[in-house]
Design a protein around this motif. Structure first.
Motif, short mmCIF file in Angstrom:
data_model
loop_
_atom_site.label_atom_id
_atom_site.label_comp_id
_atom_site.label_asym_id
_atom_site.label_seq_id
_atom_site.Cartn_x
_atom_site.Cartn_y
_atom_site.Cartn_z
N GLU A 33 0.86 -1.37 -0.13
CA GLU A 33 0.03 0.10 0.13
C GLU A 33 0.83 1.24 -0.12
O GLU A 33 1.86 1.36 0.68
N PRO A 34 0.58 2.20 -0.89
CA PRO A 34 1.48 3.43 -0.89
C PRO A 34 1.35 4.34 0.35
O PRO A 34 0.13 4.17 0.97
N ILE A 35 2.23 5.00 0.85
CA ILE A 35 2.28 5.81 1.78
C ILE A 35 1.24 6.93 1.77
O ILE A 35 0.77 7.48 0.68
N GLU A 36 0.24 7.23 2.99
CA GLU A 36 -0.67 8.32 2.93
C GLU A 36 -0.11 9.43 3.72
O GLU A 36 0.74 8.96 4.96
N TRP A 37 -0.74 10.56 3.85
CA TRP A 37 -0.10 11.60 4.43
C TRP A 37 -1.30 12.33 5.62
O TRP A 37 -2.37 12.14 4.94
N VAL A 38 -0.68 12.55 6.55
CA VAL A 38 -1.41 13.24 7.89
C VAL A 38 -0.70 14.16 8.59
O VAL A 38 0.48 14.29 8.32
N THR A 39 -1.57 15.33 8.72
CA THR A 39 -0.80 16.38 9.57
C THR A 39 -0.66 15.85 11.14
O THR A 39 -1.28 15.16 11.44
N THR A 40 0.54 16.44 11.56
CA THR A 40 0.76 15.99 13.07
C THR A 40 1.33 17.04 13.72
O THR A 40 1.94 17.94 13.06
N ASP A 41 1.26 17.13 14.93
CA ASP A 41 2.14 17.86 15.85
C ASP A 41 3.62 17.52 16.23
O ASP A 41 4.49 18.42 15.94
N VAL A 42 3.62 16.31 16.28
CA VAL A 42 5.03 15.60 16.58
C VAL A 42 5.09 14.62 15.66
O VAL A 42 4.36 13.71 15.41
N LEU A 43 6.22 14.72 14.87
CA LEU A 43 6.55 13.64 13.88
C LEU A 43 7.75 13.01 14.55
O LEU A 43 8.68 13.31 14.92
N ILE A 44 7.29 11.54 14.84
CA ILE A 44 8.44 10.40 15.45
C ILE A 44 8.86 9.64 14.36
O ILE A 44 8.31 8.74 13.89
N THR A 45 10.02 9.85 13.62
CA THR A 45 10.39 9.28 12.68
C THR A 45 11.63 8.38 12.64
O THR A 45 12.44 8.83 13.39
N GLU A 46 11.61 7.45 11.99
CA GLU A 46 12.71 6.74 11.79
C GLU A 46 13.92 7.61 11.11
O GLU A 46 13.53 8.51 10.13
N SER A 47 15.27 7.41 11.25
CA SER A 47 16.24 8.16 10.85
C SER A 47 17.52 7.34 10.37
O SER A 47 18.51 7.73 10.23
N THR A 48 16.98 6.19 9.76
CA THR A 48 17.98 4.98 9.34
C THR A 48 18.99 5.81 8.30
O THR A 48 20.22 5.74 8.35
N PHE A 49 18.62 6.43 7.21
CA PHE A 49 19.43 7.36 6.46
C PHE A 49 19.22 8.68 6.53
O PHE A 49 19.06 9.28 5.42
N ALA A 50 19.13 9.22 7.59
CA ALA A 50 18.84 10.68 7.75
C ALA A 50 20.38 11.39 7.66
O ALA A 50 20.76 12.02 8.60
#
Length: 312
Positions: free
Chosen positions: A125-142
């Motif tokens: 399933e392709p990624i979908e977008w929602v807005t957020t106050d806090v983005l808790i993101t993986e940073s494997t290749f950040a």
């Protein structure tokens, strides 16, 4: 108001005390919300699990009776409560059934990405977008130095390889994506698959994701030079280190997993630097909390414009 302690890391992993649950726990937990079925995110032995149907099905294949005592199957974009926290699973684009986990508590939104990608992938399933106050993101290749190439251009490299190919790949998610890419962009190749990958392929097909023509590996087939591509999991790939008459490739976003200087196959199922910045633009967070990698580049990039917290 953003709660600085909404999620914290303890010995079991990422914990939300406001709902008393874990996100992708590393040790068995009473209540777990699981983003996807890769083993570093979906362990066995949890008491109660909330996840997508595909994630549960793959966990049950992998762990059998120890997968979890109770599975709560949740559809995408269908909200549910754990305590006073409202949770919604949003497609993450990482692999079949993968989900971002949106948590809402006292008017504030926290989005845990799990692993995710923006590149097109016909096997999930392709990624979908929602807005957020806090983005808790993986940073494997950040890292600004890491930009993933086009997977179509990468897979087309194998058209120039006329020997049989021994292709190492993770059995879940990556292998199914490779079968689809090879079938589409190198259709003259004959795809052979290790027997441990075939049951996973069957789940994909049952859930409506057609992978492309492939068959289970047979030893006699690989003895013939006929542009076979034999997809194997890492442990089998490593055991064939002295294989002759084949070109050895490993499909990964990591440079250290490329196995020869002449031929590389950089295909990643994670976001790169550009994609993380795109995600931040799309989700519009006031704060960014980083996991599973090094968030210092993001912290330096945004300086004081967006607050960045390193959770690990």
């Amino acid at each position: 108001m953003i709660l600085d302690d909404f999620v914290l890391i303890d010995d079991k992993g990422l914990y939300c005390k406001y709902g008393d649950f874990y996100l992708d726990p590393k040790l068995p937990a009473k209540t777990a919300v699981i983003s996807h079925a890769h083993a570093d995110h979906a362990i066995s032995g949890n008491n109660e699990v909330y996840c997508t149907r595909a994630t549960a099905t793959i966990m049950q294949l992998r762990y059998d009776r120890t997968a979890a005592k109770v599975f709560n199957i949740v559809g995408y974009n269908q909200s549910f409560n754990i305590g006073r926290v409202v949770i919604t699973l949003i497609p993450a684009g990482h692999m079949l059934g993968s989900a971002q986990i949106l948590m809402e508590y006292e008017g504030t939104r926290y989005l845990y990405t799990g692993d995710y990608k923006l590149q097109p992938d016909a096997t999930c399933e392709p990624i979908e977008w929602v807005t957020t106050d806090v983005l808790i993101t993986e940073s494997t290749f950040a890292d600004p130095a890491v930009l993933h190439p086009d997977p179509v251009v990468e897979i087309q490299k194998i058209n120039a390889i006329k020997t049989n190919i021994l292709l190492g790949a993770y059995g879940l998610g990556k292998s199914q994506r490779l079968i689809n890419l090879i079938s589409t962009y190198a259709p003259q190749k004959k795809i052979l698959v290790h027997h441990r990958i075939m049951p996973i392929n069957a789940i994909y097909e049952k859930m409506g994701f057609t992978l492309g023509a492939h068959q289970i590996y047979g030893r006699k087939l690989m003895k013939v030079q006929d542009e076979f591509v034999y997809i194997v999991p890492p442990f089998t790939f490593d055991s064939y280190i002295r294989a002759i008459g084949v070109t050895r490739l490993f499909a990964s976003g990591w440079k250290n997993l490329q196995v020869n200087q002449k031929d590389t196959l950089f295909i990643s199922d994670h976001v790169d630097w550009k994609d993380i910045l795109e995600t931040i633009t799309r989700t519009q967070p006031s704060q960014i909390w980083t996991l599973h990698g090094d968030g210092r580049h993001l912290k330096n990039h945004f300086n004081n414009d967006i607050f960045v917290k390193l959770l690990n």
